[in-house]
Scaffold this motif. Structure first.
Motif, PDB file in Angstrom:
ATOM      1  N   GLU A 146     -10.804  -9.598  12.557  1.00 26.00           N
ATOM      2  CA  GLU A 146     -10.879 -10.816  11.343  1.00 26.00           C
ATOM      3  C   GLU A 146      -9.592 -10.317  10.198  1.00 26.00           C
ATOM      4  OE1 GLU A 146     -14.420  -7.856  10.581  1.00 26.00           O
ATOM      5  OE2 GLU A 146     -13.450  -8.845  12.338  1.00 26.00           O
ATOM      6  N   LYS A 147      -9.210  -8.935  10.371  1.00 25.63           N
ATOM      7  CA  LYS A 147      -7.938  -8.810   9.501  1.00 25.63           C
ATOM      8  C   LYS A 147      -6.634  -9.230  10.033  1.00 25.63           C
ATOM      9  CE  LYS A 147     -10.072  -4.618   7.532  1.00 25.63           C
ATOM     10  NZ  LYS A 147     -10.003  -3.208   7.282  1.00 25.63           N
ATOM     11  N   ALA A 148      -6.605  -9.456  11.099  1.00 24.81           N
ATOM     12  CA  ALA A 148      -5.215  -9.442  11.949  1.00 24.81           C
ATOM     13  C   ALA A 148      -4.345 -10.943  11.365  1.00 24.81           C
ATOM     14  CB  ALA A 148      -5.221  -9.767  13.356  1.00 24.81           C
ATOM     15  N   ILE A 149      -5.170 -12.049  11.320  1.00 24.73           N
ATOM     16  CA  ILE A 149      -4.357 -13.164  10.787  1.00 24.73           C
ATOM     17  C   ILE A 149      -3.996 -13.102   9.334  1.00 24.73           C
ATOM     18  CG2 ILE A 149      -4.425 -15.762  10.760  1.00 24.73           C
ATOM     19  CD1 ILE A 149      -4.046 -14.533  13.596  1.00 24.73           C
ATOM     20  N   ALA A 258       6.997  -1.041   7.411  1.00 25.72           N
ATOM     21  CA  ALA A 258       5.801  -1.961   8.227  1.00 25.72           C
ATOM     22  C   ALA A 258       4.624  -1.144   7.974  1.00 25.72           C
ATOM     23  CB  ALA A 258       6.345  -1.953   9.716  1.00 25.72           C
ATOM     24  N   GLN A 259       4.454   0.101   8.349  1.00 19.52           N
ATOM     25  CA  GLN A 259       3.120   0.865   8.340  1.00 19.52           C
ATOM     26  C   GLN A 259       2.555   0.916   6.939  1.00 19.52           C
ATOM     27  OE1 GLN A 259       3.241   5.156   9.290  1.00 19.52           O
ATOM     28  NE2 GLN A 259       1.287   5.026  10.314  1.00 19.52           N
ATOM     29  N   CYS A 260       3.383   0.920   6.049  1.00 17.56           N
ATOM     30  CA  CYS A 260       3.006   0.801   4.611  1.00 17.56           C
ATOM     31  C   CYS A 260       2.122  -0.310   4.332  1.00 17.56           C
ATOM     32  CB  CYS A 260       3.916   1.444   3.618  1.00 17.56           C
ATOM     33  SG  CYS A 260       4.372   3.138   3.699  1.00 17.56           S
ATOM     34  N   PHE A 265      -2.461  -3.821   3.120  1.00 19.62           N
ATOM     35  CA  PHE A 265      -3.318  -5.007   3.424  1.00 19.62           C
ATOM     36  C   PHE A 265      -4.623  -4.834   3.959  1.00 19.62           C
ATOM     37  CE2 PHE A 265       1.144  -7.186   3.709  1.00 19.62           C
ATOM     38  CZ  PHE A 265       1.209  -7.633   2.416  1.00 19.62           C
ATOM     39  N   ASP A 266      -4.656  -3.883   4.896  1.00 22.76           N
ATOM     40  CA  ASP A 266      -6.098  -3.466   5.469  1.00 22.76           C
ATOM     41  C   ASP A 266      -6.975  -2.995   4.504  1.00 22.76           C
ATOM     42  OD1 ASP A 266      -7.946  -2.231   7.314  1.00 22.76           O
ATOM     43  OD2 ASP A 266      -6.608  -2.329   8.817  1.00 22.76           O
ATOM     44  N   HIS A 267      -6.545  -2.445   3.593  1.00 22.61           N
ATOM     45  CA  HIS A 267      -7.261  -1.737   2.452  1.00 22.61           C
ATOM     46  C   HIS A 267      -7.732  -2.813   1.502  1.00 22.61           C
ATOM     47  CE1 HIS A 267      -8.013   2.376   3.806  1.00 22.61           C
ATOM     48  NE2 HIS A 267      -6.637   2.565   4.245  1.00 22.61           N
ATOM     49  N   GLN A 268      -6.785  -3.684   1.075  1.00 28.13           N
ATOM     50  CA  GLN A 268      -7.189  -4.618   0.371  1.00 28.13           C
ATOM     51  C   GLN A 268      -8.001  -5.516   0.636  1.00 28.13           C
ATOM     52  OE1 GLN A 268      -3.208  -6.337  -0.580  1.00 28.13           O
ATOM     53  NE2 GLN A 268      -2.995  -5.014  -2.295  1.00 28.13           N
ATOM     54  N   LEU A 269      -8.172  -5.804   1.957  1.00 24.34           N
ATOM     55  CA  LEU A 269      -9.384  -6.693   2.549  1.00 24.34           C
ATOM     56  C   LEU A 269     -10.544  -5.952   2.568  1.00 24.34           C
ATOM     57  CD1 LEU A 269      -7.146  -8.000   5.596  1.00 24.34           C
ATOM     58  CD2 LEU A 269      -8.121  -9.342   3.779  1.00 24.34           C
ATOM     59  N   ASP A 270     -10.434  -4.472   2.503  1.00 24.78           N
ATOM     60  CA  ASP A 270     -11.759  -3.712   2.488  1.00 24.78           C
ATOM     61  C   ASP A 270     -12.266  -3.948   1.162  1.00 24.78           C
ATOM     62  OD1 ASP A 270     -11.862  -2.937   5.082  1.00 24.78           O
ATOM     63  OD2 ASP A 270     -10.886  -1.154   4.576  1.00 24.78           O
TER      64      ASP A 270
END
Length: 378
Positions: A146-149, A258-260, A265-270
């Protein structure tokens, strides 16, 4: 249509590097992939775990395993390229990477003899035959489908940063195109390449892929070659926007950026944030500006039309991401980006080389071979 996504436990990293095979006498592309891959494959059958055929026989794609850090990915790539160097030298073949070859005519190149590539040519005809282009793809692990898009959509705001840094295709069949990245324009001619559609989530992505397959637009989701796309099998978001990069120094810069961004974004979604989604018109305009002007571009930064030099935007982003980069152990690579901007992107270095040699492009090929061999020493 249900599409399984293999979540990554962390923001892992994988890199794909498309190498051009060059005849050292003529400086033209040469169809040596079968011989080189046979020479380095354990069984002599051309099957190597980290080196693959590509569409044209004048290209070998080098890929990493699943890496944790940029330094690990760099070492992985360097190891496989090191395997290729000896067999290449024995066959008078040079290795280099740029978005396009400065001189070679695409119509002279042989297609790799596989069913997949023959089907690609049959479906797309000359649009596929002209794909004498080379890129670098960066995969970043994502921890849930659910995070990918949302992450793909948010990364579109940084598409001109990646393209302008990596732009390395000013020449096409011996002529200066006037663009920094002609490769990006060649590739987006395919019906399922170019900018991704900004979808609403994973379920919408599944529905769209289902429509494409059932309408016979594609046979599998592997045929959707967006500039940024989710890769369900790997559990990653894949940035495919970058032109081919001549050196491991440049690959390290792009991979760190890219990794950063994906980690952020991954943690902002969390944390419950809604990620930004730039307007489609803005994304399209900024891609064009980066392709045309490279590091000299002024990009649109908001919906009012305010602009900013892309070099300033990149430098500010690097500074903003440095604390996160330290946690990911890629601060050293991220901090090379301002030095790369000062040195000049590959399209700038290629043009300077041609100008110093009365417009001749053979020295540009020699430059690119040397940069892959020796690095930029940023």
């Amino acid at each position: 249509m249900h599409i399984d996504f293999s979540p990554s436990p962390r923001t892992s990293l994988g890199v794909e590097w498309e190498l051009e095979l060059v005849d050292l006498d003529t400086r033209e592309l040469t169809g040596a992939s079968d011989a080189l891959l046979a020479a380095i494959s354990p069984e002599g059958d051309g099957e190597h775990p980290k080196a693959k055929h590509e569409l044209l026989q004048s290209c070998v794609e080098v890929i990493t395993g699943v890496c944790t850090t940029v330094a690990e990915a760099r070492a992985d790539l360097a190891g496989t390229v090191g395997e290729l160097q000896g067999p290449a030298a024995e066959r008078n073949v040079g290795l280099m990477c740029s978005g396009t070859h400065p001189m070679t005519d695409w119509s002279t190149q042989r297609v790799t003899d596989t069913e997949r590539y023959h089907q690609l040519i049959e479906r797309n005809q000359w649009l596929a035959r002209q794909l004498q282009i080379f890129g670098v793809h960066v995969h970043c692990g994502v921890r849930a489908p659910e995070k990918a898009i949302p992450i793909v959509n948010a990364l579109l705001g940084y598409l001109p940063h990646f393209l302008s840094l990596s732009a390395s295709s000013p020449y096409w069949i011996g002529s200066d195109t006037g663009l920094a990245s002609y490769r990006s324009k060649v590739f987006e001619a395919l019906p399922t390449a170019g900018l991704p559609y900004q979808l609403g989530g994973w379920e919408e992505f599944e529905k769209y892929m289902d429509i494409l397959i059932h309408s016979h637009a594609i046979e599998s989701i592997r045929e959707v070659w967006w500039d940024i796309r989710p890769h369900p099998n790997f559990g990653t978001v894949e940035l495919r926007i970058c032109d081919g990069l001549p050196s491991l120094d440049e690959i390290s810069c792009v991979a760190a950026l890219a990794q950063c961004l994906v980690e952020r974004f991954d943690h902002q979604l969390d944390d419950g944030y809604t990620l930004p989604e730039p307007r489609p018109w803005l994304v399209r305009e900024n891609k064009w500006r980066a392709a045309r002007y490279g590091l000299d571009a002024e990009i649109v930064v908001d919906n009012t039309g305010r602009v900013q030099p892309v070099t300033e935007a990149i430098t500010n982003l690097v500074e903003d991401l440095l604390p996160l980069a330290r946690r990911l152990d890629c601060a050293a690579e991220l901090e090379l980006i301002p030095k790369l901007i000062e040195r000049g992107a590959s399209y700038q270095r290629q043009r300077a080389c041609a100008a110093a040699h009365e417009g001749k492009l053979e020295p540009v090929v020699d430059l690119l071979i040397g940069e892959m061999r020796d690095g930029l020493n940023l």
